[in-house]
Design an enzyme around this catalytic site. Structure first.
Site, mmCIF file in Angstrom:
data_model
loop_
_atom_site.group_PDB
_atom_site.id
_atom_site.type_symbol
_atom_site.label_atom_id
_atom_site.label_comp_id
_atom_site.label_asym_id
_atom_site.label_seq_id
_atom_site.Cartn_x
_atom_site.Cartn_y
_atom_site.Cartn_z
ATOM 1 N N GLU A 211 0.802 -1.228 0.000
ATOM 2 C CA GLU A 211 0.000 0.000 0.000
ATOM 3 C C GLU A 211 0.839 1.285 0.000
ATOM 4 O O GLU A 211 0.815 2.072 0.961
ATOM 5 C CB GLU A 211 -0.944 0.001 1.193
ATOM 6 C CG GLU A 211 -1.899 -1.158 1.211
ATOM 7 C CD GLU A 211 -3.024 -0.989 2.199
ATOM 8 O OE1 GLU A 211 -2.945 -0.101 3.069
ATOM 9 O OE2 GLU A 211 -3.995 -1.742 2.095
ATOM 10 N N GLU B 55 -5.539 -8.423 1.151
ATOM 11 C CA GLU B 55 -6.182 -8.070 2.419
ATOM 12 C C GLU B 55 -7.672 -7.791 2.198
ATOM 13 O O GLU B 55 -8.037 -7.148 1.213
ATOM 14 C CB GLU B 55 -5.579 -6.813 3.065
ATOM 15 C CG GLU B 55 -4.211 -7.015 3.652
ATOM 16 C CD GLU B 55 -3.650 -5.743 4.248
ATOM 17 O OE1 GLU B 55 -4.440 -4.894 4.716
ATOM 18 O OE2 GLU B 55 -2.418 -5.564 4.201
#
Ligand SMILES: N=[N+]=NCCCCNC(=O)[C@@H]1[C@H]2[C@H](O)[C@@H](O)[C@H](O)[C@@H](CO)[C@@H]12
Length: 447
Positions: free
Chosen positions: A167, A351
Site C-alpha cells: 500500500e 487483504e
C-alpha cells in the site's frame, strides 16, 4: 443457501504485518523502525500508550500461532519482514539472528503445509534510513533493492510469492501528506517525492529479484472504488481526481509507466517533472497484483484539501468500527476495474476484513462476531462473482489472522478472526474463524 465454487487451486489464507503482531521490536540485535519511534511519541500516536513493544508477542509465540493456522485449515499466510531485524542500519551489516526468525517462520509454515507469502515492506522503515531522508532520498531505491537481495538469497524457493510494497498510497498519504502515520510528515511537496521513490524502490527490487529469483513477485495496493455522487460535471471530475489519487497513482506507473494526469492537477507546483528514465525502472514486469479491499467511497466535489473531492456519508449502511461502509459489491467492481484497466495479470486479494466490537463470550472461550461472519460471507461471494465475470483471482488473504495493533488507532480496532487477550496473550478463534475454516474446506462461498 447458494454455493459458488472457487477454482480448484484457489489459495485461502490470512495476512498480518510485522510491527502489528510481533512485539520485541529491538530483540536479538534488531534496529528500531519508524513505527517504534512514532508509537512511542504521544504527540503523534492517536492511541497514546499503544506501542508495538509487545503486540501479539508473535516473535515469541510463532510456533503456536502457526499451529493454530494449521488447525483452522489455512493454506497460505501473508506476513511481512521487519527491515530493521534483518538490516539494523537499513543497509550493510546483516543481523543473522533477525533473518533467522523469518527463516524459522517460513520453515514452520512449510512444515505445516502453509504457503508463505512474504511482504518486504509493510511500513516499518529502519530509523537509520529515515534519518538519511527515508523515502525522500532517491538512494532509497538502492537501499530497498539491497534489502530485497538479502531475503531473496536466503528464502527464495521456500518463499515463492514475494511482495515488494504494501500500500504505497497509505505510506505517503498517511506518512507524508496528512501525518497520521509514521514518519508523521505533513508536506504536500514531500508526498509526491516519497510516492515516486517508493515506486522506484518497487522497480529496483523487482529488477533485483529477476537477477536470481525463480518464482513470483508483485505489488500490493489498496483500492477503494470511487462512485460519483451525481452526474454533475463537478462530481464526475471529483471522482476522477479521487480515483487517480488513490487507485491509479501506483498501478499506472507500475503497469503503464506513466502517472494519471490528474496528479499534476491535484499537486500543482508540488508535482515535479520526473526523469523519464525513472519510469523504465518502475515499470518492471510483475507476476501479480495484490488488491487490498476494505470499502468504497461515494465521491462528490467539495473544498477538502488536497483533492477537492470527498465522501458522501452512507448513513443507511452498516459501518465497521473504523468507520468504513460495508459494501461487498465494491470488491466485485474493483476487481473488474483492475482487469479492464491493467489487463489479465493474476490477482490476489491480499487483504480484506473488518473491525467490529467483539464482546468476548465466556462460555467455552467462544467469541461471537456475527457482523464479521456476515462481512466475510458477502465479500467472499463478491470475489466469486468477479471470477464468474472473468477476473483471474488466485487467492484470498483475510485481514487479519489475529487482533493486532491497528497502527495509530492502537489495539481497540480488532480485525482478527482470532481474538487476542492482550493481558494474557490467550488466542481464541472467533465464530468468523470457524466460518473461514468451512469456506476453505468446501472451497466455496455460501450465501
Ligand atoms: N476511509 N477509508 N478507506 C479505507 C482505506 C484503507 C486504507 N488502509 C488500509 O488499507 C490498511 C491496510 C494495512 O495493510 C493494514 O496494515 C491495516 O491494518 C489494515 C486495516 O486498516 C489496512
Amino acid at each position: 443457501m447458494t454455493q459458488t465454487p472457487f477454482p480448484d487451486d484457489f489459495l485461502w489464507g490470512c495476512a498480518t504485518a510485522a510491527y502489528q503482531i510481533e512485539g520485541s521490536p529491538l530483540a536479538d540485535g534488531a534496529g528500531a523502525s519508524i513505527w517504534q519511534r512514532f508509537s512511542h511519541d504521544p504527540r503523534l500516536m492517536a492511541a497514546k500508550g499503544d506501542t508495538g513493544d509487545v503486540a501479539c508477542d508473535h516473535y515469541n509465540r510463532m510456533a503456536d500461532d502457526v499451529a493454530l493456522m494449521k488447525e483452522l485449515g489455512l493454506q497460505a499466510y501473508r506476513f511481512s519482514v521487519a527491515w530493521g531485524r534483518v538490516l539494523p542500519e537499513g543497509t550493510g551489516r546483516v543481523n543473522q539472528a533477525g533473518l533467522g526468525f523469518y527463516e524459522r517462520l517460513v520453515d514452520t509454515l512449510l512444515a505445516n503445509d502453509i504457503e508463505p507469502l512474504c511482504t518486504l515492506y509493510h511500513w516499518d522503515m529502519p530509523v537509520a534510513l529515515d534519518d538519511r531522508g527515508g523515502w525522500l532520498n532517491r538512494d532509497s531505491a538502492d537501499w530497498f533493492a539491497d534489502y530485497g537481495r538479502v531475503l531473496f538469497d536466503r528464502l527464495d524457493g521456500r518463499v515463492k510469492k514475494w511482495v515488494t510494497l504494501n500500500e504505497p498510497w497509505v505510506v505517503t498519504d498517511g506518512g507524508y501528506l496528512h501525518g497520521a502515520l509514521a514518519p508523521g510528515h505533513r508536506n504536500m511537496f514531500e508526498a509526491p517525492i516519497a510516492s515516486h521513490n517508493l515506486m522506484r524502490a518497487h522497480g529496483a527490487a523487482v529488477k533485483a529479484y529477476r537477477e536470481t529469483g525463480k518464482h513470483e513477485i508483485g505489488l500490493v495496493v489498496n483500492l477503494e472504488p470511487k462512485y460519483a455522487a451525481s452526474d454533475s460535471p463537478e462530481d464526475q471530475a471529483a471522482q476522477r481526481r479521487a480515483e487517480a489519487y488513490m487507485n491509479r497513482q501506483y498501478l499506472e506507473p507500475a503497469i503503464h509507466g506513466r502517472y494519471p494526469p490528474e496528479l499534476k492537477e491535484i499537486f500543482g507546483e508540488a508535482w515535479p517533472d520526473w526523469p523519464a528514465e525513472d519510469f523504465a525502472l518502475i515499470q518492471q514486469p510483475i507476476d501479480f497484483i495484490g488488491v487490498n479491499y476494505y470499502t468504497r467511497n461515494v465521491t462528490r466535489a467539495d473544498d477538502s484539501w488536497p483533492l477537492n473531492a470527498g465522501p458522501v456519508p452512507q448513513t443507511q449502511a452498516t459501518h465497521t468500527t473504523t468507520g468504513w461502509e460495508v459494501f461487498p459489491q465494491g470488491l466485485t467492481d474493483v476487481l473488474l476495474w483492475v482487469k479492464e484497466n491493467y489487463g489479465d495479470l493474476p490477482l490476489y486479494i491480499t487483504e480484506n476484513g473488518a473491525a467490529f466490537y467483539d464482546p468476548p463470550n465466556a462460555e467455552g472461550g467462544r467469541v461471537d462476531d456475527p457482523l464479521r461472519v456476515d462481512y466475510l460471507r458477502k465479500h467472499i461471494a463478491a470475489i466469486g462473482s468477479a471470477i464468474e465475470q472473468g477476473a483471474d483471482v488466485r487467492g484470498y488473504m483475510l485481514w487479519s489472522f489475529l487482533d493486532n495493533l491497528e497502527w495509530s488507532l492502537g489495539y481497540s480496532k480488532r480485525f482478527g478472526i482470532v481474538h487476542v487477550n492482550f493481558e494474557t496473550q490467550a488466542r481464541t478463534p472467533k465464530n468468523s474463524a470457524r466460518l473461514y475454516s468451512q469456506v476453505i474446506a468446501t472451497n466455496a462461498a455460501t450465501l
